[in-house]
Motif scaffolding. Structure first.
Motif, short mmCIF file in Angstrom:
data_model
loop_
_atom_site.label_atom_id
_atom_site.label_comp_id
_atom_site.label_asym_id
_atom_site.label_seq_id
_atom_site.Cartn_x
_atom_site.Cartn_y
_atom_site.Cartn_z
N GLU A 58 53.73 56.59 100.02
CA GLU A 58 53.61 55.37 99.22
C GLU A 58 53.66 55.68 97.73
O GLU A 58 54.29 54.95 96.95
N LEU A 59 53.01 56.76 97.33
CA LEU A 59 53.04 57.16 95.93
C LEU A 59 54.45 57.54 95.51
O LEU A 59 54.92 57.13 94.43
N ILE A 60 55.12 58.32 96.33
CA ILE A 60 56.48 58.74 96.00
C ILE A 60 57.40 57.52 95.86
O ILE A 60 58.19 57.43 94.92
N LYS A 61 57.26 56.57 96.77
CA LYS A 61 58.08 55.35 96.72
C LYS A 61 57.81 54.58 95.44
O LYS A 61 58.75 54.06 94.81
N LYS B 239 51.60 49.98 91.58
CA LYS B 239 51.76 50.55 92.92
C LYS B 239 51.34 52.01 92.94
O LYS B 239 50.80 52.49 93.95
N MET B 240 51.55 52.73 91.84
CA MET B 240 51.10 54.12 91.77
C MET B 240 49.59 54.21 91.86
O MET B 240 49.03 55.03 92.60
N LEU B 241 48.90 53.36 91.12
CA LEU B 241 47.43 53.36 91.12
C LEU B 241 46.88 52.93 92.48
O LEU B 241 45.86 53.44 92.94
N ALA B 242 47.57 52.00 93.14
CA ALA B 242 47.12 51.55 94.45
C ALA B 242 47.34 52.63 95.51
O ALA B 242 46.51 52.82 96.40
N PHE C 115 54.40 60.89 84.44
CA PHE C 115 53.78 59.57 84.47
C PHE C 115 52.28 59.72 84.73
O PHE C 115 51.87 60.42 85.65
N THR C 116 51.47 59.04 83.91
CA THR C 116 50.03 59.21 84.04
C THR C 116 49.26 57.92 83.77
O THR C 116 48.44 57.84 82.85
N PRO C 117 49.52 56.86 84.56
CA PRO C 117 48.75 55.62 84.38
C PRO C 117 47.27 55.81 84.67
O PRO C 117 46.44 55.01 84.21
N TRP C 118 46.91 56.85 85.42
CA TRP C 118 45.50 57.14 85.71
C TRP C 118 44.72 57.47 84.44
O TRP C 118 43.52 57.34 84.39
#
Length: 300
Positions: free
Chosen positions: A149-152, A193-196, A231-234
């Protein structure tokens, strides 16, 4: 204009430098705030300053011993803050800080040392105006098939060749060699979506691609070994233009694939940037250029 010797404790020298570039307004910008040894500000205030700067990193540099100055000191403490949190390691802000010390403070040391959350880091001036930094190299383990899911959310439908997770809490996704540079640059990750997909706080996700073809050379015709985006939205930053610390993973990773230990990497963000990196045992030597673009004062 920044006053390095201001007697007002509520006025601090502040700079912005673009790291991993020879040209202003490219590479990765970082703010650098200079703190004399007799002046303390708490982390809450540092965080507010970093939020005010609203850059991917704000560095706080402090002389270690009373009587030392930014001109004659050889060892300093160094901290890094994103707009929302403190981080344990930042390459581009370390390079920006070193450029401020060498170019603006007139520090004549060949090597300066920084006491950081990641231990003692060294920065060295090189003859061609590059700055070389010594950082740790991080180990990693395979994550293929474990974070789909993260990769997608990051690469959408682009083909993936490998996925690993490092001890520095960074994912590294290697795209298939069939992916073009144009496709790589057009990739648009979805932060939400990355954070989820990865709700635990990590440092970020590196996406990398083996460099090949005529569009993978610099302005002087030198070929890149690999291309990267980060990428680092965290940490409150959607895309970091040029992440130096990502090479603590990239160097040992590509060494296993390319069977070499000296690399020339290119960041394909909108601002772009070039990074030289060498793997030496469990350390890396990271080097590039930096340009100071703003000199001023912080009034508190």
């Amino acid at each position: 204009m920044a006053n390095l010797n201001s007697e007002k404790l509520n006025v601090l020298p502040l700079f912005i430098a673009d790291a991993f570039t020879k040209k202003p307004f490219s590479g990765n910008p970082a703010a650098v705030c200079l703190l004399p040894s007799n002046y303390d500000i708490d982390n809450c205030t540092k965080q507010k300053i970093a939020a005010e700067m609203n850059l991917s990193q704000t560095a706080f540099l402090k002389t270690v011993k009373e009587g030392n100055t930014f001109q004659n000191g050889k060892r300093f403490t160094l901290e890094w803050f994103t707009p929302i949190c403190e981080v344990p390691l930042c390459g581009h802000a370390t390079m920006a800080t070193s450029a401020v010390l060498f170019a603006e403070c007139g520090n004549e040391s060949e090597v300066v040392e920084f006491e950081t959350l990641s231990g003692i880091l060294k920065a060295k001036r090189l003859p061609d105006n590059r700055i070389e930094m010594e950082f740790p190299a991080y180990e990693f383990k395979s994550m293929m098939g474990k974070c789909d899911e993260l990769i997608k959310a990051i690469v959408n439908d682009l083909p993936v060749q490998n996925v690993v997770f490092s001890t520095s809490k960074m994912y590294l996704i290697q795209l298939s060699d069939s992916v073009t540079r144009k496709q790589f640059e057009e990739m648009k990750p979805d932060d939400a979506k990355m954070l989820a997909a990865e709700p635990n706080r990590i440092i970020g996700a590196i996406v990398t691609l083996k460099a090949s073809g005529e569009d993978c050379v610099d302005d002087e015709g030198n070929s890149y070994d690999f291309l990267t985006r980060f990428f680092t939205p965290w940490l409150g930053v959607s895309e970091d233009p040029v992440c130096g610390s990502s090479h603590c993973v990239l160097a040992p990773y590509w060494a296993k694939i390319l069977y070499k230990k000296n690399f020339y990497g290119h960041y394909c963000s909108r601002r772009e940037g070039n990074v030289h990196v060498q793997l030496v045992d469990d350390r890396i030597l990271l080097s590039g250029h930096a340009t100071v673009v703003v000199k001023g004062q912080l009034h508190m």
